[in-house]
Design an enzyme around this catalytic site. Structure first.
Site, mmCIF file in Angstrom:
data_model
loop_
_atom_site.group_PDB
_atom_site.id
_atom_site.type_symbol
_atom_site.label_atom_id
_atom_site.label_comp_id
_atom_site.label_asym_id
_atom_site.label_seq_id
_atom_site.Cartn_x
_atom_site.Cartn_y
_atom_site.Cartn_z
ATOM 1 C CB VAL A 102 -0.827 -0.143 1.241
ATOM 2 C CG1 VAL A 102 -1.911 1.277 1.455
ATOM 3 C CG2 VAL A 102 -1.665 -1.193 0.963
ATOM 4 C CB CYS A 103 0.754 4.519 -0.166
ATOM 5 S SG CYS A 103 0.402 5.687 0.118
ATOM 6 C CG HIS A 104 5.152 6.086 1.156
ATOM 7 N ND1 HIS A 104 4.195 6.681 0.969
ATOM 8 C CD2 HIS A 104 6.042 7.121 0.401
ATOM 9 C CE1 HIS A 104 4.213 8.031 0.450
ATOM 10 N NE2 HIS A 104 5.347 8.471 0.136
#
Length: 131
Positions: A102-104
């Site tokens: 997720v995301c980073h």
């Protein structure tokens, strides 16, 4: 019931950890929080959530898990400098088991496969969303 590994360190994005963690557990899956040191208390960057590391990355084997979920926030940046965590992620991907980042979270992929990332991802189904 699947065994799911979640590599997490301080500074994780509160909701990106807590929501998948709770959803997986409520669906009957066993979720193990993996970090740098077993028993370590970690906190989300927003200060809303906290957790305790179940196992250090060097103490577990990727083969013992069915799926990997990597929450975002600052956590992946802290973990990408931990050799044991990077080795765990590398081995997990090599086993060709499901990975959610997720995301980073993909920072751990970049660290594990900096030279060969495109080859590792070739033929894999990937999704992405931008708001």
């Amino acid at each position: 019931m699947a065994k799911v590994a979640m590599p997490v360190a301080d500074g994780f994005e509160d909701s990106e950890f807590k929501q998948p963690y709770e959803q997986l557990r409520s669906a009957g899956h066993e979720v193990t929080i993996i970090g740098k040191k077993a028993g370590e208390s970690i906190s989300g960057k927003g200060g809303k959530e906290s957790a305790r590391v179940d196992c250090a990355a060097g103490e577990v084997k990727a083969e013992d898990f069915d799926a990997l979920v990597i929450p975002g926030g600052y956590s992946p940046d802290h973990l990408r400098t931990d050799e044991d965590t990077v080795a765990f992620v590398r081995k997990f991907v090599e086993l060709d088991r499901p990975v959610a980042a997720v995301c980073h979270g993909p920072q751990l992929h970049l660290e594990a496969f900096s030279e060969t990332l495109l080859a590792v991802l070739d033929g894999k189904r990937q999704t992405s969303m931008s708001l």
